[in-house]
Design a protein around this motif. Structure first.
Motif, PDB file in Angstrom:
ATOM      1  N   SER A 140       0.831  -1.213   0.000  1.00  0.00           N
ATOM      2  CA  SER A 140       0.000   0.000   0.000  1.00  0.00           C
ATOM      3  C   SER A 140       0.865   1.263   0.000  1.00  0.00           C
ATOM      4  CB  SER A 140      -0.910   0.015   1.230  1.00  0.00           C
ATOM      5  OG  SER A 140      -0.126   0.330   2.374  1.00  0.00           O
ATOM      6  N   GLY A 141       2.164   1.099   0.302  1.00  0.00           N
ATOM      7  CA  GLY A 141       3.065   2.249   0.333  1.00  0.00           C
ATOM      8  C   GLY A 141       3.149   2.894   1.705  1.00  0.00           C
ATOM      9  N   HIS A 142       2.361   2.382   2.671  1.00  0.00           N
ATOM     10  CA  HIS A 142       2.431   2.960   4.025  1.00  0.00           C
ATOM     11  C   HIS A 142       3.825   2.761   4.614  1.00  0.00           C
ATOM     12  CE1 HIS A 142       1.205   4.284   7.963  1.00  0.00           C
ATOM     13  NE2 HIS A 142       1.587   3.129   8.494  1.00  0.00           N
ATOM     14  N   LEU A 143       4.365   1.560   4.464  1.00  0.00           N
ATOM     15  CA  LEU A 143       5.763   1.313   4.855  1.00  0.00           C
ATOM     16  C   LEU A 143       6.641   1.592   3.643  1.00  0.00           C
ATOM     17  CD1 LEU A 143       6.385  -2.062   6.771  1.00  0.00           C
ATOM     18  CD2 LEU A 143       6.506   0.260   7.638  1.00  0.00           C
ATOM     19  N   ALA A 144       7.742   2.300   3.879  1.00  0.00           N
ATOM     20  CA  ALA A 144       8.642   2.601   2.760  1.00  0.00           C
ATOM     21  C   ALA A 144       9.454   1.368   2.373  1.00  0.00           C
ATOM     22  CB  ALA A 144       9.592   3.731   3.153  1.00  0.00           C
ATOM     23  N   ALA A 145       9.897   0.626   3.382  1.00  0.00           N
ATOM     24  CA  ALA A 145      10.846  -0.451   3.103  1.00  0.00           C
ATOM     25  C   ALA A 145      10.919  -1.420   4.272  1.00  0.00           C
ATOM     26  CB  ALA A 145      12.236   0.146   2.848  1.00  0.00           C
ATOM     27  N   ALA A 146      11.475  -2.590   4.012  1.00  0.00           N
ATOM     28  CA  ALA A 146      11.695  -3.554   5.092  1.00  0.00           C
ATOM     29  C   ALA A 146      12.967  -4.344   4.830  1.00  0.00           C
ATOM     30  CB  ALA A 146      10.504  -4.501   5.220  1.00  0.00           C
ATOM     31  N   GLY A 147      13.672  -4.631   5.909  1.00  0.00           N
ATOM     32  CA  GLY A 147      14.866  -5.478   5.861  1.00  0.00           C
ATOM     33  C   GLY A 147      14.590  -6.669   6.767  1.00  0.00           C
ATOM     34  N   ILE A 148      14.608  -7.863   6.193  1.00  0.00           N
ATOM     35  CA  ILE A 148      14.107  -9.028   6.923  1.00  0.00           C
ATOM     36  C   ILE A 148      15.093 -10.192   6.825  1.00  0.00           C
ATOM     37  CG2 ILE A 148      12.275 -10.787   6.837  1.00  0.00           C
ATOM     38  CD1 ILE A 148      10.366  -8.531   6.045  1.00  0.00           C
ATOM     39  N   ASP A 149      15.532 -10.683   7.973  1.00  0.00           N
ATOM     40  CA  ASP A 149      16.471 -11.811   7.988  1.00  0.00           C
ATOM     41  C   ASP A 149      15.811 -13.087   8.499  1.00  0.00           C
ATOM     42  OD1 ASP A 149      19.166 -12.867   7.637  1.00  0.00           O
ATOM     43  OD2 ASP A 149      19.316 -12.934   9.822  1.00  0.00           O
ATOM     44  N   THR A 150      14.594 -12.946   9.015  1.00  0.00           N
ATOM     45  CA  THR A 150      13.915 -14.134   9.550  1.00  0.00           C
ATOM     46  C   THR A 150      12.432 -14.063   9.195  1.00  0.00           C
ATOM     47  OG1 THR A 150      13.524 -13.000  11.640  1.00  0.00           O
ATOM     48  CG2 THR A 150      15.428 -14.426  11.562  1.00  0.00           C
ATOM     49  N   ILE A 151      11.887 -15.209   8.802  1.00  0.00           N
ATOM     50  CA  ILE A 151      10.490 -15.279   8.353  1.00  0.00           C
ATOM     51  C   ILE A 151       9.847 -16.492   9.005  1.00  0.00           C
ATOM     52  CG2 ILE A 151       9.008 -15.662   6.329  1.00  0.00           C
ATOM     53  CD1 ILE A 151      10.380 -13.532   5.245  1.00  0.00           C
ATOM     54  N   GLU A 152       8.607 -16.373   9.416  1.00  0.00           N
ATOM     55  CA  GLU A 152       7.901 -17.530   9.959  1.00  0.00           C
ATOM     56  C   GLU A 152       7.820 -18.598   8.852  1.00  0.00           C
ATOM     57  OE1 GLU A 152       4.114 -16.469  11.578  1.00  0.00           O
ATOM     58  OE2 GLU A 152       4.030 -18.329  12.749  1.00  0.00           O
ATOM     59  N   GLY A 153       8.166 -19.815   9.163  1.00  0.00           N
ATOM     60  CA  GLY A 153       8.115 -20.894   8.160  1.00  0.00           C
ATOM     61  C   GLY A 153       9.314 -20.896   7.227  1.00  0.00           C
ATOM     62  N   GLU A 154      10.368 -20.170   7.588  1.00  0.00           N
ATOM     63  CA  GLU A 154      11.545 -20.037   6.712  1.00  0.00           C
ATOM     64  C   GLU A 154      12.200 -21.372   6.388  1.00  0.00           C
ATOM     65  OE1 GLU A 154      13.634 -17.419   9.383  1.00  0.00           O
ATOM     66  OE2 GLU A 154      14.971 -19.003  10.087  1.00  0.00           O
ATOM     67  N   VAL A 155      12.001 -22.339   7.287  1.00  0.00           N
ATOM     68  CA  VAL A 155      12.629 -23.647   7.086  1.00  0.00           C
ATOM     69  C   VAL A 155      12.204 -24.264   5.747  1.00  0.00           C
ATOM     70  CG1 VAL A 155      10.811 -24.918   8.331  1.00  0.00           C
ATOM     71  CG2 VAL A 155      13.123 -25.840   8.243  1.00  0.00           C
ATOM     72  N   ASN A 156      11.030 -23.849   5.235  1.00  0.00           N
ATOM     73  CA  ASN A 156      10.555 -24.378   3.952  1.00  0.00           C
ATOM     74  C   ASN A 156      11.399 -23.938   2.771  1.00  0.00           C
ATOM     75  OD1 ASN A 156       8.259 -25.752   4.954  1.00  0.00           O
ATOM     76  ND2 ASN A 156       7.291 -23.770   5.283  1.00  0.00           N
ATOM     77  N   TYR A 157      12.048 -22.789   2.880  1.00  0.00           N
ATOM     78  CA  TYR A 157      12.799 -22.327   1.700  1.00  0.00           C
ATOM     79  C   TYR A 157      14.202 -21.800   1.964  1.00  0.00           C
ATOM     80  CZ  TYR A 157       9.282 -18.878   3.201  1.00  0.00           C
ATOM     81  OH  TYR A 157       8.413 -18.129   3.935  1.00  0.00           O
ATOM     82  N   PHE A 158      14.471 -21.294   3.162  1.00  0.00           N
ATOM     83  CA  PHE A 158      15.831 -20.816   3.406  1.00  0.00           C
ATOM     84  C   PHE A 158      16.808 -21.988   3.275  1.00  0.00           C
ATOM     85  CE2 PHE A 158      15.214 -16.707   6.136  1.00  0.00           C
ATOM     86  CZ  PHE A 158      14.534 -16.136   5.080  1.00  0.00           C
ATOM     87  N   PHE A 159      17.974 -21.712   2.798  1.00  0.00           N
ATOM     88  CA  PHE A 159      19.078 -22.670   2.612  1.00  0.00           C
ATOM     89  C   PHE A 159      18.830 -23.664   1.469  1.00  0.00           C
ATOM     90  CE2 PHE A 159      18.252 -22.258   7.328  1.00  0.00           C
ATOM     91  CZ  PHE A 159      18.939 -21.067   7.455  1.00  0.00           C
ATOM     92  N   LYS A 160      17.799 -23.379   0.647  1.00  0.00           N
ATOM     93  CA  LYS A 160      17.542 -24.261  -0.501  1.00  0.00           C
ATOM     94  C   LYS A 160      17.576 -23.413  -1.769  1.00  0.00           C
ATOM     95  CE  LYS A 160      14.450 -27.120   2.247  1.00  0.00           C
ATOM     96  NZ  LYS A 160      13.059 -27.376   2.578  1.00  0.00           N
ATOM     97  N   ASN A 161      17.775 -24.056  -2.900  1.00  0.00           N
ATOM     98  CA  ASN A 161      17.872 -23.318  -4.170  1.00  0.00           C
ATOM     99  C   ASN A 161      16.666 -23.644  -5.051  1.00  0.00           C
ATOM    100  OD1 ASN A 161      18.531 -22.107  -6.542  1.00  0.00           O
ATOM    101  ND2 ASN A 161      20.538 -23.076  -6.749  1.00  0.00           N
ATOM    102  N   PHE A 162      15.820 -22.647  -5.281  1.00  0.00           N
ATOM    103  CA  PHE A 162      14.629 -22.850  -6.107  1.00  0.00           C
ATOM    104  C   PHE A 162      14.779 -22.165  -7.469  1.00  0.00           C
ATOM    105  CE2 PHE A 162      13.146 -23.277  -1.728  1.00  0.00           C
ATOM    106  CZ  PHE A 162      12.313 -24.376  -1.792  1.00  0.00           C
ATOM    107  N   SER A 163      15.982 -21.718  -7.779  1.00  0.00           N
ATOM    108  CA  SER A 163      16.120 -20.871  -8.969  1.00  0.00           C
ATOM    109  C   SER A 163      15.789 -21.615 -10.269  1.00  0.00           C
ATOM    110  CB  SER A 163      17.512 -20.245  -9.032  1.00  0.00           C
ATOM    111  OG  SER A 163      18.476 -21.259  -9.041  1.00  0.00           O
TER     112      SER A 163
END
Ligand SMILES: O=C(O)CC[C@@H](O)C(=O)O
Length: 336
Positions: free
Chosen positions: A250-273
């Motif tokens: 919506s543009g209310h937040l300008a930006a976000a920097g995120i190093d942790t996500i709920e459920g990250e185990v599903n995709y972090f450390f894997k290659n989906f490219s």
């Protein structure tokens, strides 16, 4: 004593061998995360097992470990929410964690994300990478000394982040459930409401406590200043990801920097490219977030991935085991 370490990254291997010289354990270092029956089976024959974040010691895993004769179950992390501590205690495991390691590791990542986004570096670099060298209004920046930075959670990491932001000239305000003493020259402690209302940048450094629920909710976001920046290098569970994505879209937040996500185990450390289409179908919300690049920077839980932090985590884990072997107790036991 045979000790199994999960989630060992290549760069850490020499550190393990160097730090183990004074202990002399028989180490087995494997890259796998504990997230399946197959990876749990790797603990057969070990008396001590050391986990990392995203290694899940569930009831089922703990039963398997018990039957294999594992006695010591450690994690080389500050967070312990990936272990069913109550059940592990019932089964009689001796537990230990690493209550602190280089707080600068996480704090520096938080500051780097915030400064990159404040100065629009990803946007600028992306444009330049396409050989477009024009300067546009999207590159115009606020200076951090004209910003208020709100730090949520004023433990070692939060306080280190506060000091770094203060060093850059920001006005730093902070909130902790348990107000701190002796930090007033760096950070002005305020209520959560005041912090949310006044901050141009909010950075999370609190643990996730299930009973307390999420901090960054739809309501929280609606009270954040227009055009502000959110940084989360703590725990993904602290924020309602859908509400964050909506606030960014919506543009209310300008930006976000995120190093942790709920459920990250599903995709972090894997290659989906090689299978992006399938990945997009499977994780639509996470992809909405990723598509907000360069206003959003997502990193794969690498806050503690530094020389100093890795050494601290390994050394403290080895010391925890020595303490148990020498005294049958450990000051870093995990409380249920
Ligand atoms: O194991 C990791 O990669 C990160 C762990 C970190 O979040 C912690 O709780 O110390």
């Amino acid at each position: 004593m045979k000790v199994l370490f999960y989630g060992v990254r290549e760069v850490e291997v020499p550190l393990f061998h160097e730090l183990n010289k004074k202990f002399g354990y028989d180490l087995e270092l494997i890259p796998d995360y504990l997230n399946s029956k197959e990876t749990a089976e790797k603990a057969k024959g070990f008396e001590c097992v050391v986990l990392r974040g995203n290694c899940f010691a569930t009831k089922e895993v703990l039963d398997m470990y018990k039957s294999y004769g594992v006695k010591y179950l450690f994690t080389r992390t500050v967070g312990t929410n990936h272990i069913d501590v109550k059940y592990a205690k019932e089964l009689g495991f001796k537990l230990a964690y690493v209550p602190f390691y280089s707080p600068n590791a996480i704090a520096e990542l938080a500051v780097s994300l915030a400064m990159s986004l404040l100065r629009h570096l990803p946007y600028t670099a992306q444009k330049f990478n396409k050989r477009d060298f024009t300067v546009d209004k999207n590159m115009f920046s606020r200076e951090v000394r004209n910003c208020t930075v709100g730090v949520i959670g004023l433990g070692r990491i939060g306080f280190t982040a506060a000091k770094l932001f203060k060093g850059l000239g920001a006005n730093v305000i902070g909130y902790d459930m348990f107000p701190k003493t002796g930090i007033d020259d760096i950070v002005t402690q305020v209520s959560m409401e005041e912090l949310v209302a006044k901050s141009d940048i909010i950075t999370l450094h609190a643990p996730f406590i299930k009973e307390n629920g999420k901090i960054v909710t739809k309501e929280f976001l609606s009270k954040m200043k227009e055009n502000s920046i959110l940084i989360n290098t703590a725990r993904g569970e602290l924020m309602d990801l859908e509400a964050v994505v909506n606030a960014l879209e919506s543009g209310h937040l300008a930006a976000a920097g995120i190093d942790t996500i709920e459920g990250e185990v599903n995709y972090f450390f894997k290659n989906f490219s090689n299978d992006e289409a399938k990945f997009r179908l499977e994780y639509p919300l996470f992809n909405r977030l990723l598509d907000l690049y360069p206003r959003v920077l997502v990193t794969p839980h690498v806050g503690s991935y530094t020389d100093e932090a890795a050494s601290n985590m390994i050394e403290t884990s080895l010391e925890n085991l020595k303490e148990y072997l020498d005294t049958n107790a450990c000051k870093n036991d995990i409380k249920a």
